[in-house]
Write a protein that holds these residues in place. Sequence first.
Motif, short mmCIF file in Angstrom:
data_model
loop_
_atom_site.label_atom_id
_atom_site.label_comp_id
_atom_site.label_asym_id
_atom_site.label_seq_id
_atom_site.Cartn_x
_atom_site.Cartn_y
_atom_site.Cartn_z
N VAL A 152 -10.60 8.25 -4.22
CA VAL A 152 -10.38 7.13 -3.30
C VAL A 152 -10.54 5.80 -4.02
O VAL A 152 -9.79 4.85 -3.76
N ALA A 153 -11.49 5.72 -4.95
CA ALA A 153 -11.69 4.48 -5.70
C ALA A 153 -10.48 4.13 -6.55
O ALA A 153 -10.19 2.96 -6.80
N MET A 154 -9.74 5.15 -7.01
CA MET A 154 -8.58 4.90 -7.87
C MET A 154 -7.38 4.41 -7.09
O MET A 154 -6.55 3.66 -7.61
N TYR B 100 0.96 0.45 -21.32
CA TYR B 100 0.66 -0.37 -20.15
C TYR B 100 -0.70 0.03 -19.57
O TYR B 100 -1.13 1.18 -19.70
N TYR B 101 -1.33 -0.93 -18.90
CA TYR B 101 -2.59 -0.62 -18.21
C TYR B 101 -2.89 -1.67 -17.17
O TYR B 101 -2.33 -2.78 -17.19
N GLY B 102 -3.76 -1.32 -16.22
CA GLY B 102 -4.21 -2.27 -15.20
C GLY B 102 -5.42 -3.03 -15.71
O GLY B 102 -6.37 -2.42 -16.23
N ASP B 103 -5.42 -4.33 -15.53
CA ASP B 103 -6.50 -5.13 -16.11
C ASP B 103 -7.83 -4.95 -15.39
O ASP B 103 -8.86 -5.46 -15.84
N GLN B 104 -7.85 -4.20 -14.27
CA GLN B 104 -9.10 -3.90 -13.58
C GLN B 104 -9.44 -2.42 -13.63
O GLN B 104 -10.32 -1.95 -12.90
N ASP B 105 -8.77 -1.67 -14.49
CA ASP B 105 -9.05 -0.25 -14.65
C ASP B 105 -10.40 -0.09 -15.36
O ASP B 105 -10.58 -0.54 -16.49
N GLU B 106 -11.34 0.57 -14.69
CA GLU B 106 -12.69 0.69 -15.23
C GLU B 106 -12.78 1.62 -16.43
O GLU B 106 -13.74 1.55 -17.20
N SER C 264 7.27 0.05 -34.13
CA SER C 264 6.55 -1.06 -33.51
C SER C 264 5.71 -0.58 -32.34
O SER C 264 5.93 0.49 -31.75
N PHE C 265 4.73 -1.40 -31.99
CA PHE C 265 3.80 -1.08 -30.92
C PHE C 265 3.47 -2.36 -30.16
O PHE C 265 3.37 -3.43 -30.75
N ALA C 266 3.32 -2.25 -28.84
CA ALA C 266 2.95 -3.39 -28.02
C ALA C 266 2.19 -2.91 -26.80
O ALA C 266 2.31 -1.75 -26.39
N THR C 267 1.38 -3.78 -26.23
CA THR C 267 0.68 -3.48 -24.98
C THR C 267 1.02 -4.54 -23.95
O THR C 267 1.39 -5.67 -24.29
N ARG C 268 0.88 -4.16 -22.70
CA ARG C 268 1.02 -5.14 -21.62
C ARG C 268 0.12 -4.73 -20.48
O ARG C 268 0.06 -3.54 -20.12
N SER C 269 -0.59 -5.69 -19.91
CA SER C 269 -1.44 -5.44 -18.75
C SER C 269 -0.77 -5.96 -17.48
O SER C 269 0.03 -6.90 -17.52
N PHE C 270 -1.09 -5.29 -16.37
CA PHE C 270 -0.66 -5.72 -15.05
C PHE C 270 -1.90 -5.89 -14.17
O PHE C 270 -2.92 -5.23 -14.39
N PRO C 271 -1.84 -6.75 -13.18
CA PRO C 271 -2.98 -6.88 -12.26
C PRO C 271 -3.21 -5.57 -11.51
O PRO C 271 -2.26 -4.93 -11.05
N GLY C 272 -4.47 -5.17 -11.42
CA GLY C 272 -4.79 -3.97 -10.65
C GLY C 272 -5.61 -2.97 -11.42
O GLY C 272 -5.97 -3.16 -12.59
N GLY C 273 -5.89 -1.86 -10.76
CA GLY C 273 -6.70 -0.80 -11.33
C GLY C 273 -5.87 0.30 -11.95
O GLY C 273 -4.77 0.07 -12.47
N HIS C 274 -6.37 1.53 -11.83
CA HIS C 274 -5.72 2.65 -12.51
C HIS C 274 -4.31 2.88 -12.01
O HIS C 274 -3.42 3.23 -12.78
N PHE C 275 -4.08 2.69 -10.72
CA PHE C 275 -2.75 2.87 -10.16
C PHE C 275 -2.09 1.53 -9.87
O PHE C 275 -1.46 1.34 -8.83
N GLY D 168 -5.81 3.53 -2.87
CA GLY D 168 -5.94 3.53 -1.43
C GLY D 168 -5.14 4.63 -0.76
O GLY D 168 -5.52 5.13 0.29
N THR D 169 -4.03 5.03 -1.38
CA THR D 169 -3.23 6.12 -0.82
C THR D 169 -4.03 7.40 -0.77
O THR D 169 -3.89 8.21 0.14
N ASN D 170 -4.90 7.61 -1.76
CA ASN D 170 -5.73 8.81 -1.77
C ASN D 170 -6.59 8.92 -0.52
O ASN D 170 -6.80 10.00 0.01
N ALA D 171 -7.12 7.79 -0.06
CA ALA D 171 -8.00 7.81 1.10
C ALA D 171 -7.28 8.36 2.33
O ALA D 171 -7.85 9.12 3.11
N GLU D 172 -6.01 7.99 2.51
CA GLU D 172 -5.25 8.47 3.66
C GLU D 172 -5.04 9.97 3.59
O GLU D 172 -5.17 10.68 4.58
N VAL D 173 -4.71 10.47 2.40
CA VAL D 173 -4.45 11.90 2.26
C VAL D 173 -5.74 12.71 2.36
O VAL D 173 -5.81 13.73 3.04
N LEU D 174 -6.79 12.24 1.70
CA LEU D 174 -8.04 12.99 1.67
C LEU D 174 -8.76 12.96 3.00
O LEU D 174 -9.70 13.73 3.22
#
Length: 362
Positions: A252-254, A301-307, A324-335, A256-262
């Motif tokens: 559920v922490a990862m 890619y990764y979420g900048d709030q992913d713990e 070549s290699f590059a990274t990019r962050s997006f706002p949000g957590g794991h999903f 919000g969709t999980n909370a509805e299903v679980l």
Amino acid sequence: MTAESAAGPGTRPISGRAGCSAARSGAPGARRRCRPARPSAAAARLADGPKPADAEATASGMRTRRTARRHARRAFMESSLTASGQSKPPTPTTEKRRDVMHRPASGTSLHPWFRQVRNCRAPRLRLICFPHAGGSAGFFRSWAGLVPDDVELLAVRYPGREDRFAEPPAQRMEELAEPIAQACAKLTGSPLVFFGHSMGASVAFEVAARLAAAPVATGLEALFVSGRPGPEKLRSRNLADASDEELVEELVAMSGTNAEVLANPELRELFLPLIRTDYRLLDAYEAAVPPPTLAVPVVAYYGDQDEHVDEDAVNAWSAVTRSSFATRSFPGGHFYLEQHAAPLVADLFACLDTNAPHLDQG
């Protein structure tokens, strides 16, 4: 792919090498009748037989429970946790038709490992997406309207979910990577691009490594990984052995969709054994150190709030490529990609179109 090619907001380029069954199992013990017992009021009523209304109510309740179980099983087979925010999943008939439709170009054959999310008769490339732990091909359903018209979008169908629900899920990484690599080798005629999220990032990398080691080149053009530390930074979290309560709290922490299903007991009963199996696969997975190197560009890619996945962890993917290699962050957590699917897909194709002009030849 040059360092500038993947540039954009938040981009850090690095060039070069840089149980329910257990609950039901208890049978009541045999009753010992030492002396006649005074019948209870309930027993007296039952002795006369159930009243028609009582019998009808009992039968109705049994039908309701059976119907609920069927609906829960169907919902689980049609979708999975964090299914990309789809408000109404397609019916099984639609899903089956979508699989049967898959007739790839250039003589390739239909294969049970792929679902065709978006068809293209003569694609300039094929984007193959690898779902997360507990996820399914349906997670990428919403991407169908985001990819260019000349791209075929395929999603990997892991066993044990959706229309492969009756098959046992994989226990080891090799059980996924090897057959998927064999299936990818048959997809000739158009370049391949891999995108994998979370567990799917590791699966995509292992498939790419097997294709790179094959004696015949397979046309992999790029690897995009998401929400997953590089091979040398992987750490087991032992989630497979967590209690149901701990596991549900983590899921559920990862998202919000999980909370509805679980919140649905029937779906939770079906899903938790599957996610435990996937987590156990990840706990047992040991990437080669040093990891095999690829000759294709890698973008992480990764979420900048992913713990659990930070910038240092995703930078470890730089060790897997000579390109070549590059990274990019997006706002949000794991999903994060649930809320940012459109800009994520746009960035992916901007990287490809800018740095691989030969892909435009069709």
